[in-house]
Design an enzyme around this catalytic site. Structure first.
Site, PDB file in Angstrom:
ATOM      1  N   ARG A 155      18.809  20.128  -0.468  1.00 34.48           N
ATOM      2  CA  ARG A 155      18.829  18.701  -0.758  1.00 34.48           C
ATOM      3  C   ARG A 155      19.386  18.455  -2.150  1.00 34.48           C
ATOM      4  O   ARG A 155      18.748  18.799  -3.157  1.00 34.48           O
ATOM      5  CB  ARG A 155      17.418  18.114  -0.644  1.00 34.48           C
ATOM      6  CG  ARG A 155      16.717  18.450   0.660  1.00 34.48           C
ATOM      7  CD  ARG A 155      17.464  17.956   1.878  1.00 34.48           C
ATOM      8  NE  ARG A 155      17.493  16.512   1.995  1.00 34.48           N
ATOM      9  CZ  ARG A 155      16.605  15.802   2.668  1.00 34.48           C
ATOM     10  NH1 ARG A 155      15.607  16.380   3.266  1.00 34.48           N
ATOM     11  NH2 ARG A 155      16.723  14.495   2.738  1.00 34.48           N
ATOM     12  N   PRO A 171       0.785  -1.210   0.000  1.00 32.34           N
ATOM     13  CA  PRO A 171       0.000   0.000   0.000  1.00 32.34           C
ATOM     14  C   PRO A 171       0.827   1.276   0.000  1.00 32.34           C
ATOM     15  O   PRO A 171       1.759   1.435   0.784  1.00 32.34           O
ATOM     16  CB  PRO A 171      -0.767  -0.094   1.317  1.00 32.34           C
ATOM     17  CG  PRO A 171       0.021  -1.010   2.178  1.00 32.34           C
ATOM     18  CD  PRO A 171       1.075  -1.635   1.372  1.00 32.34           C
ATOM     19  N   GLU A 172       0.448   2.188  -0.836  1.00 31.07           N
ATOM     20  CA  GLU A 172       0.878   3.573  -0.712  1.00 31.07           C
ATOM     21  C   GLU A 172      -0.340   4.341  -0.229  1.00 31.07           C
ATOM     22  O   GLU A 172      -1.352   3.743   0.098  1.00 31.07           O
ATOM     23  CB  GLU A 172       1.407   4.083  -2.060  1.00 31.07           C
ATOM     24  CG  GLU A 172       2.589   3.241  -2.557  1.00 31.07           C
ATOM     25  CD  GLU A 172       3.229   3.767  -3.835  1.00 31.07           C
ATOM     26  OE1 GLU A 172       3.180   4.981  -4.061  1.00 31.07           O
ATOM     27  OE2 GLU A 172       3.767   2.953  -4.596  1.00 31.07           O
ATOM     28  N   ARG A 202       5.144 -10.553   4.911  1.00 30.68           N
ATOM     29  CA  ARG A 202       6.520 -10.107   5.147  1.00 30.68           C
ATOM     30  C   ARG A 202       6.742  -9.500   6.530  1.00 30.68           C
ATOM     31  O   ARG A 202       7.866  -9.174   6.877  1.00 30.68           O
ATOM     32  CB  ARG A 202       6.934  -9.111   4.052  1.00 30.68           C
ATOM     33  CG  ARG A 202       7.103  -9.782   2.711  1.00 30.68           C
ATOM     34  CD  ARG A 202       7.507  -8.804   1.638  1.00 30.68           C
ATOM     35  NE  ARG A 202       8.894  -8.414   1.744  1.00 30.68           N
ATOM     36  CZ  ARG A 202       9.480  -7.566   0.909  1.00 30.68           C
ATOM     37  NH1 ARG A 202       8.779  -7.024  -0.077  1.00 30.68           N
ATOM     38  NH2 ARG A 202      10.735  -7.256   1.057  1.00 30.68           N
ATOM     39  N   HIS A 243      -0.539 -16.434   7.296  1.00 26.04           N
ATOM     40  CA  HIS A 243      -0.035 -15.099   7.642  1.00 26.04           C
ATOM     41  C   HIS A 243      -1.100 -14.198   8.258  1.00 26.04           C
ATOM     42  O   HIS A 243      -0.954 -12.990   8.283  1.00 26.04           O
ATOM     43  CB  HIS A 243       0.558 -14.430   6.405  1.00 26.04           C
ATOM     44  CG  HIS A 243       1.648 -15.233   5.788  1.00 26.04           C
ATOM     45  ND1 HIS A 243       2.822 -15.512   6.439  1.00 26.04           N
ATOM     46  CD2 HIS A 243       1.739 -15.860   4.595  1.00 26.04           C
ATOM     47  CE1 HIS A 243       3.597 -16.263   5.661  1.00 26.04           C
ATOM     48  NE2 HIS A 243       2.957 -16.490   4.540  1.00 26.04           N
TER      49      HIS A 243
END
Length: 274
Positions: free
Chosen positions: A155, A2-3, A113, A95
């Site tokens: 940056r 997911p984003e 994961r 899971h």
DNA sequence: CCGACAACCTGTGAGC
DNA sequence: TGCTCACAGGTTGTCG
């Protein structure tokens, strides 16, 4: 998986099902996640009424009242996490680490994961460190070209990994960083402090639009389960560059390239993006 | 402070 | 078929 868009779609699926509902308890089958699960989560959640379902970045926040102590259930899906509603007595899969039990159904958290997180934050405590360091919301009012321009002055890193830095802006992950930069015509390799104010004026709306489109595309098919498969969302929206290495650019007659940045794959069109 | 990198963990698909 | 390797949507911690 997911984003931000997937988490937001998840939140919208969750909200009508659990807001106002009472949690009967929780079952923790495996406490081993990115952070260890509280052994007493079941007792903490029992009797809680879900007052609101919110999102901060990629974190889902379930505000709870009326149990042993008020607080907030924090859920992060990590890379491979998902939430879905299942009927009682549905046998858990390998899971399926946590069940949150409601009166009519179970909200089941799975995460192969184990990069995900399920945490309890008591009301009145200092904001959890995980949330305290988060940057601004890309769909919020603060996220403007002026802000991003100012935030990137010192940056020198390439813009793409910076967009994915949740200390700066939350929710923009590997797929949508590439997609947004393509939409804005900016090379993912370009140093952030060598992008003009005007071009940030292209990038910020491109990010907003990319995220909004993805939310809209994922928002159609939610009912009895919570959608968290970004891959499916990506199929629905049709990615312009992500995972399309070697394929034709959708805008010019160039070819989509793949490079490695910060250990992650980046996709872009060298002809369209500078 | 900044940036590059390894680490966490499991599954899957490609190639031999 | 079976093995090995590279890679997968996130985030933190460490090091220079």
């Amino acid at each position: 998986m997911p984003e931000l868009p997937e988490v937001e779609v998840c939140r919208r699926g969750l909200q009508p099902e659990v807001e106002g509902q009472t949690i009967l308890g929780a079952v923790v089958r495996s406490p081993r996640l990115r952070l260890p699960l509280s052994a007493t989560l079941g007792e903490t959640l029992a009797g809680q009424r879900v007052a609101a379902v919110r999102r901060r970045g990629k974190y889902l926040l379930l505000d709870c009242r009326g149990g042993v102590e008020d607080g907030c259930l924090i859920i992060h899906l990590g890379m491979s996490g998902s939430l879905r509603f299942v009927p009682f007595a549905t046998p858990p899969g390998k899971h399926d680490h946590v069940d949150i039990v409601f009166a009519g159904q179970i909200l089941r958290f799975a995460d192969p994961r184990r990069f995900g997180v399920v945490l309890w934050q008591a009301a009145g405590e200092a904001p959890h460190p995980l949330l305290a360091v988060l940057g601004i919301e890309p769909l919020g009012d603060e996220f403007t070209a002026d802000w991003l321009f100012a935030a990137t002055r010192r940056r020198a890193a390439p813009i793409k990994p910076l967009l994915m830095d949740s200390h700066l802006v939350v929710g923009v992950g590997n797929i949508y960083a590439s997609e947004s930069l393509f939409r804005a015509g900016i090379s993912p390799l370009r140093a952030a402090n060598r992008i003009s104010r005007e071009r940030y004026g292209q990038l910020v709306p491109a990010i907003r639009q990319t995220l909004s489109d993805a939310i809209a595309a994922g928002g159609s098919s939610i009912r009895d389960y919570v959608h968290s498969d970004g891959g499916a969302g990506c199929f629905q929206v049709e990615c312009a560059v992500y995972d399309r290495a070697g394929e034709p650019c959708r805008r010019c007659d160039g070819v989509v390239r793949q490079v490695r940045q910060g250990g992650r794959s980046t996709f872009y069109c060298a002809a369209c993006q500078h």
